[in-house]
Design a protein around this motif. Structure first.
Motif, PDB file in Angstrom:
ATOM      1  N   LEU A  20       0.843  -1.195   0.000  1.00 33.38           N
ATOM      2  CA  LEU A  20       0.000   0.000   0.000  1.00 33.38           C
ATOM      3  C   LEU A  20       0.879   1.246   0.000  1.00 33.38           C
ATOM      4  O   LEU A  20       1.940   1.263   0.640  1.00 33.38           O
ATOM      5  CB  LEU A  20      -0.901   0.033   1.228  1.00 33.38           C
ATOM      6  N   SER A  21       0.411   2.263  -0.706  1.00 39.00           N
ATOM      7  CA  SER A  21       1.107   3.546  -0.709  1.00 39.00           C
ATOM      8  C   SER A  21       0.123   4.659  -0.372  1.00 39.00           C
ATOM      9  O   SER A  21      -1.078   4.525  -0.627  1.00 39.00           O
ATOM     10  CB  SER A  21       1.734   3.814  -2.078  1.00 39.00           C
ATOM     11  N   CYS A  22       0.663   5.721   0.170  1.00 35.21           N
ATOM     12  CA  CYS A  22      -0.158   6.878   0.531  1.00 35.21           C
ATOM     13  C   CYS A  22       0.623   8.135   0.142  1.00 35.21           C
ATOM     14  O   CYS A  22       1.753   8.325   0.604  1.00 35.21           O
ATOM     15  CB  CYS A  22      -0.456   6.872   2.017  1.00 35.21           C
ATOM     16  N   ALA A  23       0.016   8.949  -0.698  1.00 29.81           N
ATOM     17  CA  ALA A  23       0.626  10.207  -1.115  1.00 29.81           C
ATOM     18  C   ALA A  23      -0.013  11.355  -0.343  1.00 29.81           C
ATOM     19  O   ALA A  23      -1.244  11.476  -0.315  1.00 29.81           O
ATOM     20  CB  ALA A  23       0.432  10.405  -2.610  1.00 29.81           C
ATOM     21  N   ALA A  24       0.820  12.171   0.272  1.00 33.64           N
ATOM     22  CA  ALA A  24       0.334  13.261   1.120  1.00 33.64           C
ATOM     23  C   ALA A  24       0.639  14.613   0.493  1.00 33.64           C
ATOM     24  O   ALA A  24       1.672  14.790  -0.168  1.00 33.64           O
ATOM     25  CB  ALA A  24       0.973  13.191   2.498  1.00 33.64           C
ATOM     26  N   SER A  25      -0.247  15.556   0.724  1.00 35.29           N
ATOM     27  CA  SER A  25      -0.024  16.929   0.280  1.00 35.29           C
ATOM     28  C   SER A  25      -0.737  17.871   1.230  1.00 35.29           C
ATOM     29  O   SER A  25      -1.666  17.471   1.940  1.00 35.29           O
ATOM     30  CB  SER A  25      -0.543  17.118  -1.149  1.00 35.29           C
ATOM     31  N   GLY A  26      -0.283  19.118   1.254  1.00 35.86           N
ATOM     32  CA  GLY A  26      -0.992  20.127   2.012  1.00 35.86           C
ATOM     33  C   GLY A  26      -0.249  20.719   3.201  1.00 35.86           C
ATOM     34  O   GLY A  26      -0.599  21.807   3.645  1.00 35.86           O
ATOM     35  N   ARG A  27       0.707  20.006   3.757  1.00 33.51           N
ATOM     36  CA  ARG A  27       1.545  20.585   4.797  1.00 33.51           C
ATOM     37  C   ARG A  27       2.891  19.871   4.801  1.00 33.51           C
ATOM     38  O   ARG A  27       3.097  18.927   4.051  1.00 33.51           O
ATOM     39  CB  ARG A  27       0.869  20.538   6.171  1.00 33.51           C
ATOM     40  N   THR A  28       3.793  20.318   5.647  1.00 31.83           N
ATOM     41  CA  THR A  28       5.165  19.809   5.620  1.00 31.83           C
ATOM     42  C   THR A  28       5.202  18.362   6.091  1.00 31.83           C
ATOM     43  O   THR A  28       5.237  18.084   7.287  1.00 31.83           O
ATOM     44  CB  THR A  28       6.083  20.684   6.487  1.00 31.83           C
ATOM     45  N   PHE A  29       5.204  17.469   5.123  1.00 30.23           N
ATOM     46  CA  PHE A  29       5.090  16.030   5.395  1.00 30.23           C
ATOM     47  C   PHE A  29       6.142  15.545   6.373  1.00 30.23           C
ATOM     48  O   PHE A  29       5.848  14.752   7.278  1.00 30.23           O
ATOM     49  CB  PHE A  29       5.210  15.287   4.062  1.00 30.23           C
ATOM     50  N   SER A  30       7.381  16.004   6.217  1.00 32.56           N
ATOM     51  CA  SER A  30       8.497  15.477   7.005  1.00 32.56           C
ATOM     52  C   SER A  30       8.433  15.868   8.485  1.00 32.56           C
ATOM     53  O   SER A  30       9.254  15.411   9.273  1.00 32.56           O
ATOM     54  CB  SER A  30       9.817  15.941   6.407  1.00 32.56           C
ATOM     55  N   THR A  31       7.467  16.682   8.855  1.00 31.80           N
ATOM     56  CA  THR A  31       7.336  17.105  10.245  1.00 31.80           C
ATOM     57  C   THR A  31       6.499  16.138  11.078  1.00 31.80           C
ATOM     58  O   THR A  31       6.614  16.111  12.305  1.00 31.80           O
ATOM     59  CB  THR A  31       6.672  18.500  10.301  1.00 31.80           C
ATOM     60  N   TYR A  32       5.673  15.343  10.430  1.00 28.17           N
ATOM     61  CA  TYR A  32       4.640  14.577  11.124  1.00 28.17           C
ATOM     62  C   TYR A  32       4.817  13.076  11.026  1.00 28.17           C
ATOM     63  O   TYR A  32       5.292  12.554  10.011  1.00 28.17           O
ATOM     64  CB  TYR A  32       3.265  14.954  10.572  1.00 28.17           C
ATOM     65  N   ALA A  33       4.421  12.393  12.097  1.00 24.61           N
ATOM     66  CA  ALA A  33       4.352  10.937  12.052  1.00 24.61           C
ATOM     67  C   ALA A  33       3.243  10.511  11.100  1.00 24.61           C
ATOM     68  O   ALA A  33       2.294  11.254  10.860  1.00 24.61           O
ATOM     69  CB  ALA A  33       4.077  10.390  13.447  1.00 24.61           C
ATOM     70  N   MET A  34       3.372   9.300  10.592  1.00 24.89           N
ATOM     71  CA  MET A  34       2.361   8.730   9.710  1.00 24.89           C
ATOM     72  C   MET A  34       1.963   7.357  10.233  1.00 24.89           C
ATOM     73  O   MET A  34       2.784   6.647  10.824  1.00 24.89           O
ATOM     74  CB  MET A  34       2.896   8.598   8.284  1.00 24.89           C
ATOM     75  N   GLY A  35       0.716   7.001  10.006  1.00 25.82           N
ATOM     76  CA  GLY A  35       0.245   5.707  10.486  1.00 25.82           C
ATOM     77  C   GLY A  35      -0.672   5.028   9.492  1.00 25.82           C
ATOM     78  O   GLY A  35      -1.208   5.658   8.579  1.00 25.82           O
ATOM     79  N   TRP A  36      -0.807   3.732   9.688  1.00 33.32           N
ATOM     80  CA  TRP A  36      -1.793   2.935   8.965  1.00 33.32           C
ATOM     81  C   TRP A  36      -2.724   2.291   9.994  1.00 33.32           C
ATOM     82  O   TRP A  36      -2.266   1.723  10.990  1.00 33.32           O
ATOM     83  CB  TRP A  36      -1.130   1.839   8.134  1.00 33.32           C
ATOM     84  N   PHE A  37      -4.006   2.386   9.715  1.00 27.66           N
ATOM     85  CA  PHE A  37      -5.032   1.747  10.517  1.00 27.66           C
ATOM     86  C   PHE A  37      -5.886   0.900   9.582  1.00 27.66           C
ATOM     87  O   PHE A  37      -5.828   1.050   8.364  1.00 27.66           O
ATOM     88  CB  PHE A  37      -5.911   2.795  11.207  1.00 27.66           C
ATOM     89  N   ARG A  38      -6.683   0.012  10.153  1.00 28.90           N
ATOM     90  CA  ARG A  38      -7.587  -0.785   9.337  1.00 28.90           C
ATOM     91  C   ARG A  38      -8.897  -0.997  10.076  1.00 28.90           C
ATOM     92  O   ARG A  38      -8.953  -0.939  11.309  1.00 28.90           O
ATOM     93  CB  ARG A  38      -6.958  -2.129   8.959  1.00 28.90           C
TER      94      ARG A  38
END
Length: 124
Positions: A20-38
C-alpha cells in the motif's frame, strides 16, 4: 488543505503480498508521524503500524509484527506499507493517517488527517 490518497489495495491469496502507498499533500510532510489503521466489517478501527517524522522509529500491532513493514520517503511525501505472509484476518479497509505531531501514536485521536481508505481482501 491536507490530502492523503491511498493506493495498492486489492485481492490477494493467503500467504501473498501487497504494498500500500499513501501520497500526502498540504503541509510539511516530514514534520509529522504517519500511520496505517484498518477497519474490518463490524469492528472498530485498529492500529496497524506507524512511523515517526524521520523514519527512524516504527511501531507495529502485535498481529502484524514480522509480516508488515512501514516506510516513508520524505522527499516524495509518501508512506508505504509492505504486507507479506498475508492472512484472511488481514481483510479490511486500510487507512493512511497523518499525525498531529512528529512522534509515533497508536490511537486514532493522535492523527489529524485521514485518507479515504483502500480495500484489502485476503481470500483463496
Amino acid at each position: 488543505q491536507v490530502q492523503l490518497v491511498e493506493s495498492g489495495g486489492g485481492l490477494v491469496q493467503p500467504g501473498g503480498s501487497l504494498r500500500l502507498s499513501c501520497a500526502a499533500s498540504g503541509r510539511t510532510f516530514s514534520t509529522y508521524a504517519m500511520g496505517w489503521f484498518r477497519q474490518a466489517p463490524g469492528k472498530e478501527r485498529e492500529f496497524v503500524a506507524a512511523i515517526n517524522w524521520s523514519g527512524r522509529s516504527t511501531s507495529y500491532a502485535d498481529s502484524v509484527k514480522g509480516r508488515f513493514t512501514i516506510s516513508r520517503d520524505n522527499a516524495k511525501n509518501t508512506v508505504s506499507l509492505q504486507m507479506n505472509s498475508m492472512k484472511p484476518e488481514d481483510t479490511a479497509v486500510y487507512y493512511c493517517a497523518e499525525g498531529a505531531a512528529g512522534y509515533i501514536g497508536t490511537m486514532p485521536y493522535q492523527y489529524d488527517y485521514w485518507g479515504q481508505g483502500t480495500q484489502v481482501t485476503v481470500s483463496s
